[in-house]
Enzyme design. Structure first.
Site, PDB file in Angstrom:
ATOM      1  N   THR A  51       0.825  -1.209   0.000  1.00  0.00           N
ATOM      2  CA  THR A  51       0.000   0.000   0.000  1.00  0.00           C
ATOM      3  C   THR A  51       0.861   1.260   0.000  1.00  0.00           C
ATOM      4  O   THR A  51       0.380   2.322  -0.385  1.00  0.00           O
ATOM      5  CB  THR A  51      -0.902   0.037   1.251  1.00  0.00           C
ATOM      6  OG1 THR A  51      -0.082  -0.292   2.380  1.00  0.00           O
ATOM      7  CG2 THR A  51      -2.044  -0.966   1.147  1.00  0.00           C
TER       8      THR A  51
ATOM      9  N   GLY B  11      18.263 -12.633   5.210  1.00  0.00           N
ATOM     10  CA  GLY B  11      17.285 -13.164   4.266  1.00  0.00           C
ATOM     11  C   GLY B  11      15.889 -13.372   4.828  1.00  0.00           C
ATOM     12  O   GLY B  11      15.033 -13.952   4.166  1.00  0.00           O
ATOM     13  N   ALA B  12      15.618 -12.888   6.042  1.00  0.00           N
ATOM     14  CA  ALA B  12      14.299 -13.116   6.645  1.00  0.00           C
ATOM     15  C   ALA B  12      13.250 -12.120   6.145  1.00  0.00           C
ATOM     16  O   ALA B  12      12.080 -12.229   6.484  1.00  0.00           O
ATOM     17  CB  ALA B  12      14.396 -13.052   8.167  1.00  0.00           C
TER      18      ALA B  12
ATOM     19  N   SER C  14      32.464  -4.484   7.948  1.00  0.00           N
ATOM     20  CA  SER C  14      31.272  -5.174   8.432  1.00  0.00           C
ATOM     21  C   SER C  14      31.698  -6.324   9.330  1.00  0.00           C
ATOM     22  O   SER C  14      32.539  -7.139   8.941  1.00  0.00           O
ATOM     23  CB  SER C  14      30.466  -5.719   7.263  1.00  0.00           C
ATOM     24  OG  SER C  14      29.563  -6.700   7.740  1.00  0.00           O
TER      25      SER C  14
ATOM     26  N   ASP D 226       9.725   0.580   4.915  1.00  0.00           N
ATOM     27  CA  ASP D 226      10.822   0.008   5.710  1.00  0.00           C
ATOM     28  C   ASP D 226      11.652   1.083   6.406  1.00  0.00           C
ATOM     29  O   ASP D 226      11.983   0.981   7.588  1.00  0.00           O
ATOM     30  CB  ASP D 226      11.750  -0.831   4.817  1.00  0.00           C
ATOM     31  CG  ASP D 226      10.995  -1.842   3.987  1.00  0.00           C
ATOM     32  OD1 ASP D 226       9.868  -2.193   4.361  1.00  0.00           O
ATOM     33  OD2 ASP D 226      11.530  -2.278   2.948  1.00  0.00           O
TER      34      ASP D 226
ATOM     35  N   GLU E  35      18.105   4.207  -1.712  1.00  0.00           N
ATOM     36  CA  GLU E  35      17.752   2.869  -2.212  1.00  0.00           C
ATOM     37  C   GLU E  35      17.164   2.950  -3.625  1.00  0.00           C
ATOM     38  O   GLU E  35      17.498   2.153  -4.497  1.00  0.00           O
ATOM     39  CB  GLU E  35      16.765   2.213  -1.249  1.00  0.00           C
ATOM     40  CG  GLU E  35      16.503   0.773  -1.598  1.00  0.00           C
ATOM     41  CD  GLU E  35      16.090  -0.069  -0.408  1.00  0.00           C
ATOM     42  OE1 GLU E  35      16.508   0.209   0.737  1.00  0.00           O
ATOM     43  OE2 GLU E  35      15.338  -1.024  -0.635  1.00  0.00           O
TER      44      GLU E  35
ATOM     45  N   SER F 181      13.927  -6.322   6.506  1.00  0.00           N
ATOM     46  CA  SER F 181      14.436  -4.990   6.132  1.00  0.00           C
ATOM     47  C   SER F 181      15.803  -4.644   6.700  1.00  0.00           C
ATOM     48  O   SER F 181      16.008  -3.564   7.261  1.00  0.00           O
ATOM     49  CB  SER F 181      13.450  -3.893   6.549  1.00  0.00           C
ATOM     50  OG  SER F 181      12.320  -3.975   5.773  1.00  0.00           O
TER      51      SER F 181
HETATM   52  C1  GLA Z   1       9.021  -4.092   0.454  1.00  0.00           C
HETATM   53  C2  GLA Z   1       9.258  -2.611   0.124  1.00  0.00           C
HETATM   54  C3  GLA Z   1       8.274  -1.719   0.890  1.00  0.00           C
HETATM   55  C4  GLA Z   1       6.837  -2.189   0.709  1.00  0.00           C
HETATM   56  C5  GLA Z   1       6.726  -3.706   0.960  1.00  0.00           C
HETATM   57  C6  GLA Z   1       5.344  -4.239   0.666  1.00  0.00           C
HETATM   58  O1  GLA Z   1       9.339  -4.356   1.776  1.00  0.00           O
HETATM   59  O2  GLA Z   1      10.574  -2.257   0.469  1.00  0.00           O
HETATM   60  O3  GLA Z   1       8.421  -0.386   0.492  1.00  0.00           O
HETATM   61  O4  GLA Z   1       6.348  -1.854  -0.565  1.00  0.00           O
HETATM   62  O5  GLA Z   1       7.661  -4.436   0.183  1.00  0.00           O
HETATM   63  O6  GLA Z   1       4.406  -3.710   1.537  1.00  0.00           O
END
Ligand code: GLA
Length: 370
Positions: free
Chosen positions: A32, A112-113, A64, A162, A150, A116
């Site tokens: 959304t 990888g989970a 890192s 995120d 990004e 974000s």
């Molecule tokens: C990824 C994107 C977000 C969002 C979600 C879906 O995480 O980085 O910006 O669009 O998908 O809600």
């Protein structure tokens, strides 16, 4: 602190500051954000810590704790590759306001989970630089700058979900964000007092084609909005009339986005009323819509959701972009074991690799550690 120790070992001095930024799960409001709609994420207890000291020249040195034992030296922005692009992208977007920096990074987000980790990396570095250079950016401005890094530097066309979650969330709360006005409100999310938890089920699978599919969904939504003569799908009020004017995939995507925005508002209403257990039905409805209308789920996510509900969860859904990553389940504490067992058994039956379970308590957004 581990990241400060690593910084000292690599660069011979103490870092001038250390900032932490978390990963997120999205409780509801999926796909959304780029439709100018509503989202409701909360920060997870894992994230990225960035120890930073500014430099007077343009060089960026990056270490890192999860990578090589030696720092990478990047003399010009174009030279950066792989994960370093998320950091260099932030510096590039800050432009003349900053020079180079010595940086050490320690990430605790399970790889990888789909929680974000890239946003956490961007926001931790942007927050540290904002602090060190006294740039006066608000948490939302930090989120927007990180998203710009990004989109414009790394080349991933993600929305604001995120980065906003990482920069703005508060402990014990979810973050209600209007992705058009960028107005936000924290909503108390005290599951423990209701004897409930959110369980993250990490499928440990990530499908390769997710990037292309994400861009395709965005384009379909934009095309549907154009046909409907509205700025974004957020603006559709008469869903039935809108669906009559669309066909195929655009019709399905519109159905998802419009109903998902209503589910976010309904869920907030239930939380305000203290009816926490009732939000489960909305989580289930969100998942079905993402599976059938938006078509971004995966067999592993579907099995996790179905098995969690069968095992006694009040509701469950995939969280994040989809095509792998994690699902979340709302579970009464006395059902946690049976939910886990049900998912483990269902995975074994289908020959999927075992999932990983993580308990999710709403954690604080970006903050200074030192
Ligand atoms: C990824 C994107 C977000 C969002 C979600 C879906 O995480 O980085 O910006 O669009 O998908 O809600």
């Amino acid at each position: 602190m581990r990241v400060a120790d690593a910084f000292r070992a690599a660069y011979g001095t103490s870092p001038q500051t250390v900032w932490h930024a978390p990963g997120r799960v999205n409780l509801i409001g999926e796909h959304t954000d780029y439709n100018d709609g509503f989202v409701l994420p909360f920060a997870v207890p894992w994230g990225v810590s960035a120890a930073v000291t500014p430099r007077t020249d343009k060089t960026v040195r990056l270490l890192s704790l999860q990578g090589h034992s030696e720092p990478v030296t990047i003399a010009s922005h174009e030279e950066s590759t792989g994960w370093t692009r998320y950091v260099v992208g932030v510096l590039a977007m800050l432009g003349d306001r900053v020079a180079g920096a010595d940086i050490a990074i320690d990430g605790t987000i399970p790889a990888g989970a789909g929680l974000s980790s890239s946003a956490a990396l961007e926001v931790s570095v942007a927050s540290a630089l904002n602090d060190l250079h006294e740039l006066g950016m608000t948490p939302m401005e930090i989120a927007l700058l990180s998203q710009k890094a990004e989109n414009g530097f790394v080349g991933v066309p993600s929305g604001i979900l995120d980065q906003a979650a990482s920069a703005l969330c508060q402990e014990g709360h979810a973050l209600f964000l209007d992705c058009r006005s960028l107005a936000s409100r924290t909503i108390p999310l005290d599951l423990a007092s209701h004897g409930m938890s959110i369980l993250i089920i990490d499928t440990q699978v990530h499908h390769e084609h997710s990037g292309g599919e994400y861009a395709k969904r965005r384009a379909e939504c934009e095309s549907a909005a154009r046909k409907l003569g509205v700025p974004a799908l957020r603006d559709v009020t008469d869903l039935a009339a809108a669906l009559d004017r669309l066909q195929g995939d655009e019709r399905k995507r519109t159905m998802h986005v419009v109903t998902e925005n209503h589910r976010v508002e309904a869920l907030i209403g239930l939380l305000r009323a203290g009816a926490v257990t009732e939000i489960g039905a909305l989580l289930n409805a969100s998942h079905l819509s993402l599976r059938d209308q938006y078509e971004v789920s995966s067999p592993e996510l579907d099995v996790a959701v179905e098995a969690a509900v069968k095992g006694g969860a009040r509701g469950a859904r995939m969280t994040g972009g989809g095509f792998g990553g994690s699902a979340i389940a709302l579970v009464a504490d006395d059902r946690l074991e049976s939910v886990r067992q049900s998912v483990v058994d269902a995975y074994a039956e289908r020959g999927f690799q075992p999932p990983r379970f993580l308990p999710a308590t709403p954690a604080p957004g970006a903050h200074r550690l030192a």
